[in-house]
Design a protein around this motif. Structure first.
Motif, PDB file in Angstrom:
ATOM      1  N   GLY A  13      22.869  22.279  16.309  1.00  0.00           N
ATOM      2  CA  GLY A  13      21.572  22.491  15.671  1.00  0.00           C
ATOM      3  C   GLY A  13      20.534  21.503  16.161  1.00  0.00           C
ATOM      4  O   GLY A  13      19.387  21.876  16.444  1.00  0.00           O
ATOM      5  N   VAL A  17      17.093  22.432  18.228  1.00  0.00           N
ATOM      6  CA  VAL A  17      15.745  22.094  17.763  1.00  0.00           C
ATOM      7  C   VAL A  17      15.060  21.139  18.742  1.00  0.00           C
ATOM      8  O   VAL A  17      13.879  21.329  19.072  1.00  0.00           O
ATOM      9  CB  VAL A  17      15.793  21.506  16.341  1.00  0.00           C
ATOM     10  CG1 VAL A  17      14.444  20.961  15.923  1.00  0.00           C
ATOM     11  CG2 VAL A  17      16.249  22.576  15.346  1.00  0.00           C
ATOM     12  N   THR A  20      13.919  22.970  21.854  1.00  0.00           N
ATOM     13  CA  THR A  20      12.744  23.779  21.545  1.00  0.00           C
ATOM     14  C   THR A  20      11.507  22.905  21.443  1.00  0.00           C
ATOM     15  O   THR A  20      10.444  23.244  21.992  1.00  0.00           O
ATOM     16  CB  THR A  20      12.962  24.559  20.237  1.00  0.00           C
ATOM     17  OG1 THR A  20      14.118  25.394  20.385  1.00  0.00           O
ATOM     18  CG2 THR A  20      11.764  25.415  19.892  1.00  0.00           C
ATOM     19  N   LEU A  21      11.619  21.773  20.766  1.00  0.00           N
ATOM     20  CA  LEU A  21      10.471  20.872  20.624  1.00  0.00           C
ATOM     21  C   LEU A  21      10.047  20.286  21.968  1.00  0.00           C
ATOM     22  O   LEU A  21       8.846  20.096  22.215  1.00  0.00           O
ATOM     23  CB  LEU A  21      10.794  19.761  19.624  1.00  0.00           C
ATOM     24  CG  LEU A  21      10.927  20.201  18.167  1.00  0.00           C
ATOM     25  CD1 LEU A  21      11.361  19.030  17.298  1.00  0.00           C
ATOM     26  CD2 LEU A  21       9.640  20.822  17.657  1.00  0.00           C
ATOM     27  N   SER A  77      18.292  26.583  23.953  1.00  0.00           N
ATOM     28  CA  SER A  77      18.030  25.953  22.661  1.00  0.00           C
ATOM     29  C   SER A  77      18.091  26.959  21.518  1.00  0.00           C
ATOM     30  O   SER A  77      18.649  26.664  20.455  1.00  0.00           O
ATOM     31  CB  SER A  77      16.656  25.272  22.682  1.00  0.00           C
ATOM     32  OG  SER A  77      16.607  24.282  23.665  1.00  0.00           O
ATOM     33  N   PHE A  81      20.818  26.760  18.466  1.00  0.00           N
ATOM     34  CA  PHE A  81      20.453  26.735  17.054  1.00  0.00           C
ATOM     35  C   PHE A  81      21.123  27.889  16.308  1.00  0.00           C
ATOM     36  O   PHE A  81      21.683  27.694  15.227  1.00  0.00           O
ATOM     37  CB  PHE A  81      18.928  26.809  16.883  1.00  0.00           C
ATOM     38  CG  PHE A  81      18.501  26.743  15.451  1.00  0.00           C
ATOM     39  CD1 PHE A  81      18.508  25.539  14.774  1.00  0.00           C
ATOM     40  CD2 PHE A  81      18.118  27.876  14.774  1.00  0.00           C
ATOM     41  CE1 PHE A  81      18.133  25.467  13.439  1.00  0.00           C
ATOM     42  CE2 PHE A  81      17.747  27.828  13.438  1.00  0.00           C
ATOM     43  CZ  PHE A  81      17.756  26.617  12.771  1.00  0.00           C
ATOM     44  N   GLY A 100      13.624  32.846  17.167  1.00  0.00           N
ATOM     45  CA  GLY A 100      13.638  32.300  18.526  1.00  0.00           C
ATOM     46  C   GLY A 100      12.946  33.228  19.509  1.00  0.00           C
ATOM     47  O   GLY A 100      12.224  32.782  20.403  1.00  0.00           O
ATOM     48  N   LEU A 124       9.075  27.884  14.038  1.00  0.00           N
ATOM     49  CA  LEU A 124       9.718  26.688  13.485  1.00  0.00           C
ATOM     50  C   LEU A 124       9.809  26.752  11.965  1.00  0.00           C
ATOM     51  O   LEU A 124      10.822  26.353  11.384  1.00  0.00           O
ATOM     52  CB  LEU A 124       8.964  25.433  13.925  1.00  0.00           C
ATOM     53  CG  LEU A 124       9.114  25.072  15.402  1.00  0.00           C
ATOM     54  CD1 LEU A 124       8.254  23.862  15.749  1.00  0.00           C
ATOM     55  CD2 LEU A 124      10.562  24.812  15.769  1.00  0.00           C
ATOM     56  N   TRP A 127      12.654  29.040  11.177  1.00  0.00           N
ATOM     57  CA  TRP A 127      13.932  28.357  11.340  1.00  0.00           C
ATOM     58  C   TRP A 127      14.219  27.440  10.163  1.00  0.00           C
ATOM     59  O   TRP A 127      15.358  27.343   9.706  1.00  0.00           O
ATOM     60  CB  TRP A 127      13.947  27.562  12.635  1.00  0.00           C
ATOM     61  CG  TRP A 127      14.361  28.360  13.832  1.00  0.00           C
ATOM     62  CD1 TRP A 127      14.662  29.694  13.883  1.00  0.00           C
ATOM     63  CD2 TRP A 127      14.543  27.864  15.154  1.00  0.00           C
ATOM     64  NE1 TRP A 127      15.005  30.048  15.160  1.00  0.00           N
ATOM     65  CE2 TRP A 127      14.941  28.954  15.960  1.00  0.00           C
ATOM     66  CE3 TRP A 127      14.392  26.625  15.738  1.00  0.00           C
ATOM     67  CZ2 TRP A 127      15.199  28.813  17.322  1.00  0.00           C
ATOM     68  CZ3 TRP A 127      14.640  26.482  17.091  1.00  0.00           C
ATOM     69  CH2 TRP A 127      15.051  27.568  17.872  1.00  0.00           C
ATOM     70  N   ALA A 128      13.189  26.757   9.662  1.00  0.00           N
ATOM     71  CA  ALA A 128      13.385  25.869   8.511  1.00  0.00           C
ATOM     72  C   ALA A 128      13.826  26.664   7.280  1.00  0.00           C
ATOM     73  O   ALA A 128      14.742  26.258   6.563  1.00  0.00           O
ATOM     74  CB  ALA A 128      12.100  25.104   8.217  1.00  0.00           C
ATOM     75  N   LEU A 131      17.427  27.744   7.781  1.00  0.00           N
ATOM     76  CA  LEU A 131      18.328  26.610   7.593  1.00  0.00           C
ATOM     77  C   LEU A 131      18.506  26.302   6.110  1.00  0.00           C
ATOM     78  O   LEU A 131      19.628  26.058   5.648  1.00  0.00           O
ATOM     79  CB  LEU A 131      17.796  25.383   8.336  1.00  0.00           C
ATOM     80  CG  LEU A 131      18.697  24.155   8.334  1.00  0.00           C
ATOM     81  CD1 LEU A 131      20.025  24.453   9.020  1.00  0.00           C
ATOM     82  CD2 LEU A 131      17.998  22.999   9.013  1.00  0.00           C
TER      83      LEU A 131
END
Length: 139
Positions: A13, A17, A20-21, A77, A81, A100, A124, A127-128, A131
């Protein structure tokens, strides 16, 4: 055994992330002009020379190399994830891959900068939420 699975899951994970960042950061730096000629050439789709130089003869930077490898880094990435979520709740892989895909499309599949920014933020945030859902915060 369970602890090592959790550590591996967390590592995947984090790699997903961070990768990706890094891609997003490279794109943003190139957009605001920090990158210079080489990165501008990469963003414009111009090929780089065999000596690691842009067509203008300027040596490439780490940012230019990140921009060149960005699509592959981002795909790996996204996969990392999604895979990190698969062991907790396998159905979470589908929305993670969809988010993604939105990030990827926004960064590499269309030319509009405002759309790129919006898709990066929405991806993002998505994704949060996924998660938090997998961790049991949303039921």
């Amino acid at each position: 055994m369970k602890r090592s699975l959790r550590i591996g899951q967390a590592a995947l994970g984090i790699v997903g992330v961070l990768g990706t960042l890094i891609c997003m950061g490279a794109m943003l730096l190139a957009v605001i002009g920090v990158a210079g000629v080489g990165a501008s050439a990469v963003m414009a789709g111009m090929p780089m020379g065999s000596q690691g130089q842009a067509a203008s003869g300027q040596p490439t930077s780490i940012l230019t190399l990140l921009l060149q490898a960005g699509p592959v880094i981002l795909l790996v990435s996204i996969g990392a994830f999604a895979l990190s979520l698969a062991t907790s709740r396998w159905v979470s892989v589908i929305p993670a891959l969809l988010m993604g895909g939105i990030i990827y499309w926004g960064m590499y599949g269309q030319p509009s900068l405002p759309v790129m920014y919006i898709t990066m933020v929405l991806g993002l945030l998505g994704w949060a939420v996924i998660l938090l859902w997998v961790r049991g915060r949303f039921r």
